[in-house]
Design an enzyme around this catalytic site. Structure first.
Site, short mmCIF file in Angstrom:
data_model
loop_
_atom_site.label_atom_id
_atom_site.label_comp_id
_atom_site.label_asym_id
_atom_site.label_seq_id
_atom_site.Cartn_x
_atom_site.Cartn_y
_atom_site.Cartn_z
N PRO A 1 12.20 14.04 -9.01
CA PRO A 1 11.97 15.44 -8.64
C PRO A 1 11.33 15.62 -7.27
O PRO A 1 10.46 14.86 -6.86
CB PRO A 1 11.03 15.95 -9.75
N ASN A 2 11.83 16.63 -6.57
CA ASN A 2 11.32 17.11 -5.28
C ASN A 2 11.64 16.20 -4.11
O ASN A 2 11.36 16.56 -2.96
CB ASN A 2 9.81 17.36 -5.34
N ARG B 1 9.64 19.82 2.91
CA ARG B 1 8.35 20.03 2.27
C ARG B 1 7.29 19.10 2.86
O ARG B 1 7.37 17.89 2.72
CB ARG B 1 8.46 19.78 0.77
N TYR C 1 4.70 13.80 4.10
CA TYR C 1 5.78 13.07 3.46
C TYR C 1 6.85 12.57 4.42
O TYR C 1 7.81 11.95 4.00
CB TYR C 1 6.45 13.97 2.40
N ASN D 1 12.79 5.72 -7.33
CA ASN D 1 11.53 6.41 -7.06
C ASN D 1 11.43 7.56 -8.06
O ASN D 1 12.11 8.57 -7.90
CB ASN D 1 11.48 6.94 -5.62
N ALA E 1 7.14 12.51 -9.42
CA ALA E 1 6.04 12.88 -10.31
C ALA E 1 6.23 12.33 -11.73
O ALA E 1 5.25 12.17 -12.46
CB ALA E 1 5.89 14.39 -10.36
N GLU F 1 10.88 -0.18 -9.28
CA GLU F 1 10.23 1.09 -8.97
C GLU F 1 9.74 1.08 -7.53
O GLU F 1 9.12 0.12 -7.08
CB GLU F 1 9.06 1.31 -9.93
N HIS G 1 7.65 3.25 -4.39
CA HIS G 1 6.80 4.35 -3.90
C HIS G 1 6.62 4.15 -2.41
O HIS G 1 6.31 3.06 -1.95
CB HIS G 1 5.45 4.36 -4.60
N ARG H 1 -4.56 6.10 -2.92
CA ARG H 1 -4.62 7.56 -2.95
C ARG H 1 -5.38 8.03 -4.19
O ARG H 1 -6.21 7.30 -4.72
CB ARG H 1 -3.21 8.13 -2.90
#
Length: 728
Positions: free
Chosen positions: A10-11, A18, A23, A74, A77, A98, A100, A107
């Site tokens: 998502p996103n 954004r 990002y 990825n 969220a 996975e 990131h 973070r």
């Protein structure tokens, strides 16, 4: 040909739109193109898919077992809570890595929690877009053992985590910097972990992270109170700002020297402490304000620092001259209208260092650099967010890598630097007695000598600033030549300056504090100056007053220029005496909490001649036209041209000569510029000056300058002093 699936959650479709300051500026299309190209080089095909729907992702994972040899994923969220996706991966025999893009371990704590990773054969984090390519290489190498529950407790946090038994496979793929979990204790059921390694202090890369509902990058956390000098006054009273890092992507047709993403910000005013947005133009029948013509003591007392500037200029040629008011007894001007304590939280920004270093790491990753030596003292001060450490000497170097930042300084600054570093864990301090270049090369060389994550054939890269002196560059190049390890230098252009171009909440508060002192100084100096004084006398009083009122220093040497001398825009104060009939240009600023203010006002000694009145009317019109037009999306070039057109229409075309304005921050001249050479769009959070001027050699010069912050709604002016002309 084997096929692999690149899956984004998502996103991630909002990449480049954004919050690219956090990002990254690259789009999802750019990412997919890069991974496909990498797959082609490795002899495999990569299909790409992105969805914001959990159910769509689950169904696609189920179907993947029929088509794909592996998945690069990825989860966005979903990483932190979607057991449905974890079970979907667990139900198929297709290996998944996975990914990131930022270092999630460095973070917010919730980002380090992954419910997806146990069903994956590896986890790659903090390597930017390159991490997707690295994940594909791991899959091609044949990793198939899952990490399993409790993997995080058995592994030192690093960029790549693979199962304990898979390290050899990863190394065969070229992975030398791999973290493998320790085997579980024998007397357990397989999930009790050996003690975890210390978490990395590496700052988040900032190039991209899944678009979870994270707090704003400048969200304030409780910190030690920092108080303004008592004289700063009401300018910050009730200040209540919120800031979120916002979009400012680099366009495809950006200039060749553009350096990656620009950190952008949105400053939202939620307090009356901000000046209201400039009003639309009023009707032509509106009465213009008259010239101010008061005895100087009364004039100083009459200046209202909270007064808003009218949106329309005054027609100086047609208005009636008011009769002078009766003189008041001479009194020492008050330092400011009011002296409340400032909002300490508005000045403090505990997350500044990690956010800024993360943003720079994103730029380095985008440019393919492994480390950067930062030598500009202002850039070092901004990146470290250290207060009270640096002066004007270029005595410091900051070495930033993907996992560390080291301030290399000397013994004169050691105590202050170590004290500042103790309050933030992202920067360490070294006083090793060697040159900054030698320190950087010797620090980077060991990493260059060993194979990096996937044994790249290209050498390790040390980025440098293009502002470095030629002598220092030559010495640095000699140090590189001494090394046996493959190491090359990469010149960057304004990489940190572009990040500094957008201000945070605390930076805005600090500049407002500096401007409050400058406004008070103007109120004082118009009650002090009179014909017969020299420019230097006025300059000394102006500067001493700012220091007496709490300024830590001057933003720059003040300009006091009278009559024909003012036709030089950067005139140096001299023994020229102020005489009746002259106009006097006052350009000055204070430095408070490490940040600058900048303002210019033109004062008339006696009733101005018609030509002076016309010139002032014109620069006022130009200033107010630009301030009304400033907003995100307009370019520096367009704003300069708007001012030039107003000057020309007033009969003073070509009489300005300099750019309309510039950025302000730690330095009084920063990015962005309002000039004909800047085609880039302004963004929310840019702090700029607006300073149209007219300079006629042998006659006079005048300038009217404010500065303030670009917001989503327009332009919020910090300068409180009125635009009404001042006549002494």
């Amino acid at each position: 040909m084997k096929k692999y699936l690149l899956l984004n959650g998502p996103n991630l479709d909002m990449l480049g739109i954004r919050e690219p300051g956090v990002y990254g500026s690259q789009t999802l299309k750019n990412l997919e193109k890069r991974v496909r190209k990498h797959g082609k080089k490795r002899g495999v095909k990569v299909d790409c898919f992105q969805s914001n729907s959990e159910s769509a992702l689950v169904e696609l994972i189920h179907e993947a077992r029929k088509t794909y040899a592996g998945i690069v994923y990825n989860p966005g969220a979903h990483t932190h809570y979607s057991y449905a996706l974890r079970d979907a991966l667990g139900s198929i025999d297709v290996p998944c890595v996975e990914v990131h893009i930022s270092n999630v371990d460095a973070r917010e704590p919730f980002r380090a929690v992954s419910v997806i990773a146990p069903a994956c054969v590896a986890q790659v984090k903090g390597r930017g877009f390159q991490g997707y390519c690295d994940a594909l290489d791991l899959l091609i190498a044949g990793l198939d053992e899952r990490l399993g529950e409790g993997y995080a407790d058995r592994a030192t946090h690093g960029e790549v985590v693979v199962p304990a038994g898979a390290a050899a496979v990863a190394e065969a793929a070229g992975a030398a910097d791999v973290q493998a979990p320790e085997p579980a204790a024998a007397d357990t059921e397989g999930e009790d972990a050996a003690p975890a390694g210390e978490p990395s202090q590496e700052g988040a890369s900032g190039e991209l992270e899944e678009a979870a509902a994270a707090p704003p990058a400048d969200a304030e956390a409780p910190g030690a109170a920092t108080l303004l000098p008592a004289s700063v006054g009401a300018a910050l009273e009730g200040l209540d700002l919120t800031l979120a890092w916002a979009a400012c992507s680099q366009q495809d047709d950006a200039a060749p020297n553009d350096d990656g993403p620009v950190v952008a910000a949105r400053v939202e005013a939620s307090s009356s402490a901000f000046v209201e947005a400039l009003a639309p133009a009023a009707s032509e029948t509106e009465e213009p304000a008259p010239l101010v013509d008061l005895p100087r003591e009364e004039l100083a007392a009459s200046i209202d620092l909270s007064q808003e500037k009218p949106a329309l200029p005054v027609d100086l040629q047609q208005e009636e001259q008011p009769a002078p008011s009766a003189a008041l007894p001479r009194e020492e001007p008050a330092p400011l209208v009011a002296q409340p304590q400032a909002d300490a939280a508005a000045l403090d920004d505990p997350a500044a260092q990690s956010r800024r270093l993360g943003a720079l790491r994103a730029v380095l990753a985008e440019q393919g650099a492994d480390a950067m030596l930062v030598r500009s003292t202002s850039n070092v001060a901004w990146l470290t967010a250290f207060d009270g450490v640096f002066d004007d000497e270029a005595a410091h170097g900051l070495l930033v890598t993907g996992s560390s930042a080291v301030l290399h300084t000397d013994s004169r600054y050691e105590s202050a630097a170590r004290s500042a570093a103790a309050s933030a864990e992202g920067v360490s301090v070294s006083v090793e007695r060697t040159s900054h270049g030698a320190f950087a090369v010797q620090s980077v060389a060991p990493a260059a000598a060993s194979a990096s994550l996937f044994k790249r054939t290209k050498p390790a890269t040390l980025a440098i600033e293009d502002s470095m002196t030629l002598a220092e560059f030559r010495a640095l190049r000699s140090e590189v030549a001494k090394q046996k390890a493959p190491l090359k230098l990469k010149e960057t252009s304004q990489a940190v300056l572009r990040l500094r171009a957008v201000k945070s909440r605390s930076e805005v508060a600090r500049m407002r504090a500096a401007q409050a002192i400058s406004d008070a100084a103007f109120a004082h100096i118009v009650g002090f100056m009179r014909p017969g004084m020299t420019e230097r006398e006025v300059q000394r009083e102006l500067e001493d007053y700012m220091l007496r009122q709490g300024a830590q220093g001057l933003a720059f040497p003040s300009i006091v220029a009278a009559g024909a001398h003012a036709a030089s825009p950067h005139a140096v104060a001299s023994d020229v005496r102020l005489e009746s009939g002259m106009c006097v240009v006052l350009d000055f600023g204070a430095r408070v909490f490490g940040y600058c203010s900048d303002m210019t006002r033109t004062v008339f000694l006696g009733d101005p001649a018609p030509r002076l009145r016309s010139a002032y009317q014109t620069i006022r019109q130009a200033n107010e036209a630009v301030e009304a037009a400033l907003r995100p999306g307009v370019t520096g070039k367009a704003m300069h041209e708007l001012a030039e057109s107003v000057l020309e229409s007033g009969g003073f075309g070509g009489a300005m000569g300099h750019g309309l304005g510039h950025g302000v921050g730690i330095d009084v001249h920063e990015l962005p510029n309002l000039s004909p050479r800047n085609p880039d769009a302004l963004v929310a959070g840019n702090v700029v000056t607006v300073e149209p001027g007219i300079y006629l050699e042998g006659e006079f010069g005048m300038r009217l300058e404010d500065f303030g912050v670009v917001t989503d709604e327009g332009f919020e002016v910090f300068t409180a002093s009125s635009h009404d002309p001042v006549v002494l």
